[in-house]
Design a protein around this motif. Sequence first.
Motif, short mmCIF file in Angstrom:
data_model
loop_
_atom_site.label_atom_id
_atom_site.label_comp_id
_atom_site.label_asym_id
_atom_site.label_seq_id
_atom_site.Cartn_x
_atom_site.Cartn_y
_atom_site.Cartn_z
N GLN A 21 14.48 -22.36 2.20
CA GLN A 21 13.89 -20.59 2.83
C GLN A 21 13.63 -21.06 4.21
OE1 GLN A 21 12.00 -17.67 0.44
NE2 GLN A 21 9.88 -18.83 1.92
N ILE A 22 13.99 -19.84 5.21
CA ILE A 22 13.65 -20.12 6.54
C ILE A 22 12.79 -19.03 6.51
CG2 ILE A 22 15.07 -21.85 7.27
CD1 ILE A 22 15.72 -19.65 8.56
N GLN A 23 11.88 -18.87 7.24
CA GLN A 23 10.81 -17.72 8.06
C GLN A 23 10.23 -18.01 9.44
OE1 GLN A 23 8.58 -16.90 4.10
NE2 GLN A 23 7.17 -18.26 5.26
N MET A 24 10.13 -16.51 9.75
CA MET A 24 9.39 -16.26 10.99
C MET A 24 9.06 -15.58 11.12
SD MET A 24 12.71 -16.03 13.58
CE MET A 24 11.46 -15.00 14.55
N HIS A 25 7.67 -15.29 12.69
CA HIS A 25 7.15 -13.63 12.91
C HIS A 25 7.67 -13.60 13.59
CE1 HIS A 25 3.82 -12.59 15.26
NE2 HIS A 25 4.17 -11.36 14.36
N PHE A 26 8.07 -12.16 14.19
CA PHE A 26 8.71 -11.91 15.06
C PHE A 26 7.30 -11.29 16.93
CE2 PHE A 26 12.15 -9.82 12.49
CZ PHE A 26 12.89 -10.99 13.05
N GLU A 27 7.14 -12.24 18.03
CA GLU A 27 6.35 -12.04 18.54
C GLU A 27 6.47 -11.45 19.39
OE1 GLU A 27 6.21 -16.14 20.39
OE2 GLU A 27 5.68 -16.81 18.11
N ILE A 28 6.04 -10.26 19.31
CA ILE A 28 6.17 -8.71 19.24
C ILE A 28 4.94 -8.42 19.81
CG2 ILE A 28 7.31 -6.07 20.01
CD1 ILE A 28 10.09 -7.92 19.48
N GLU A 29 4.32 -7.39 20.29
CA GLU A 29 2.98 -7.12 19.83
C GLU A 29 2.95 -5.57 19.14
OE1 GLU A 29 -0.42 -8.46 22.57
OE2 GLU A 29 0.03 -10.50 22.44
N LYS A 30 1.66 -5.67 18.60
CA LYS A 30 1.90 -3.90 17.63
C LYS A 30 3.09 -3.19 18.09
CE LYS A 30 -2.85 -4.66 19.50
NZ LYS A 30 -3.32 -5.96 19.53
N PRO A 31 3.72 -2.88 17.39
CA PRO A 31 4.82 -2.14 16.87
C PRO A 31 4.81 -1.14 15.93
CG PRO A 31 5.63 -4.18 15.94
CD PRO A 31 4.02 -4.41 16.84
N GLU A 32 5.14 -0.03 16.18
CA GLU A 32 4.54 0.33 15.40
C GLU A 32 4.92 0.55 13.79
OE1 GLU A 32 5.89 4.45 12.57
OE2 GLU A 32 7.56 2.67 13.03
N SER A 33 5.55 -0.33 13.45
CA SER A 33 6.54 -1.09 12.67
C SER A 33 5.38 -2.12 11.47
CB SER A 33 7.48 -1.43 11.88
OG SER A 33 7.49 -2.62 12.80
N GLY A 34 4.42 -2.02 12.63
CA GLY A 34 3.34 -3.22 12.61
C GLY A 34 3.77 -5.00 12.08
N GLU A 35 2.75 -5.70 12.45
CA GLU A 35 3.62 -7.40 12.52
C GLU A 35 4.60 -7.09 11.75
OE1 GLU A 35 3.44 -9.29 14.85
OE2 GLU A 35 1.51 -8.30 16.88
N VAL A 60 9.76 -8.50 5.91
CA VAL A 60 8.17 -9.04 5.55
C VAL A 60 6.74 -8.89 6.45
CG1 VAL A 60 8.90 -9.91 3.85
CG2 VAL A 60 8.83 -11.43 5.47
N ARG A 61 5.94 -8.02 5.95
CA ARG A 61 5.13 -7.71 6.55
C ARG A 61 3.56 -9.35 7.06
NH1 ARG A 61 4.13 -4.53 9.02
NH2 ARG A 61 4.08 -2.38 7.38
N ALA A 62 3.93 -9.39 8.31
CA ALA A 62 3.10 -10.55 8.63
C ALA A 62 1.72 -10.42 8.61
CB ALA A 62 3.21 -10.69 9.97
N ALA A 63 1.23 -11.72 8.40
CA ALA A 63 -0.30 -11.97 8.03
C ALA A 63 -1.50 -12.62 9.05
CB ALA A 63 -0.87 -12.41 7.09
N PHE A 64 -2.60 -11.84 9.58
CA PHE A 64 -3.43 -12.13 11.43
C PHE A 64 -4.16 -13.31 10.52
CE2 PHE A 64 -5.98 -12.84 14.39
CZ PHE A 64 -4.94 -12.81 15.54
N SER A 65 -3.86 -14.45 10.58
CA SER A 65 -5.20 -16.38 10.17
C SER A 65 -4.92 -16.57 11.64
CB SER A 65 -5.04 -16.75 9.33
OG SER A 65 -6.06 -17.21 8.84
N SER A 66 -6.61 -17.18 11.40
CA SER A 66 -6.95 -18.23 12.66
C SER A 66 -6.08 -18.08 14.07
CB SER A 66 -6.63 -19.73 12.27
OG SER A 66 -6.62 -18.96 11.13
N GLY A 67 -6.10 -16.77 14.82
CA GLY A 67 -5.32 -16.36 15.88
C GLY A 67 -4.16 -16.57 16.05
N HIS A 68 -3.81 -16.24 15.01
CA HIS A 68 -1.61 -16.17 15.24
C HIS A 68 -1.68 -15.15 13.74
CE1 HIS A 68 -2.43 -19.34 12.93
NE2 HIS A 68 -0.89 -19.91 12.38
N TYR A 69 -0.34 -15.39 13.81
CA TYR A 69 0.27 -14.14 13.05
C TYR A 69 0.84 -15.13 11.78
CZ TYR A 69 -1.03 -9.64 14.16
OH TYR A 69 -1.92 -8.63 15.44
#
Length: 249
Positions: A21-35, A60-69
């Motif tokens: 399994q691989i996963q990553m957060h798209f580093e685009i801030e505040k899109p309409e869809s949410g992170e 998938v929906r990203a979560a925010f913790s300790s300053g990063h998604y």
Amino acid sequence: MYWECPYCGQGQTVTSPNFSQIQMHFEIEKPESGEVGLRGQAIRCANPECNRLEIRAEIVRAAFSSGHYYIPTNAKILHRSRLLPPSFAKVLPDFIPAVLRDDYEEACKICDLSPKASATLARRCLQGMIRDFCGISKNRLIDEVNALRKLLADDNAPRGVSEESVEAIDAVRDIGNIGAHMEKDISVIIEVDADEARTLIELIELLFEEWYIAREKRRMRLSKVVAIKEAKDSTKLIAKEASNERPNE
Ligand SMILES: [Zn+2]
């Protein structure tokens, strides 16, 4: 994790060398869809004669913790697609009527793209199965299901139609709009989501298995027994003929 290979149909427990399994957060801030992020999963079939890969992708929906998604393990899945094989349809054997296989495969292919079209095809397929396998033909699917339940109660249901298979149809009828789907005329298209459409497809798969595939297995077993009996009979006959040819014994 239990998994059934979409290519060869073999059920298996997936272990780490065959799963990645691989996963990553798209580093685009505040899109309409949410992170959001992307998750990819690959599973290799452990059957050495198959050895093929299934690849799935999820947004998938990203979560925010300790300053990063980041992507949590239980992240909400916003969209799911299978990339390989391109449809999640199982390969069905030829003894299932082609018209049913076609509806099923098409329903699988468009399930994510157009759940309501998929559910309409799946419903037509279910109706086709009840007509073909159970010999019941009425205007509405719901009337056919009720007629089937009556046959079962009167002990007249076709062989292979168990209480469980009718209960499975009933259980799916209780899910959201699928129930309404069964009560309306086949030409009426009803809004359903991909999960509901998928549930209807799973019901069809269950009935293919319990009705058609089980019937074929019974047939195969029976013809084997008959062949053994015939072989034994002909051996006896030869022995008898041989003893008849020796009248002096
Ligand atoms: Zn396989």
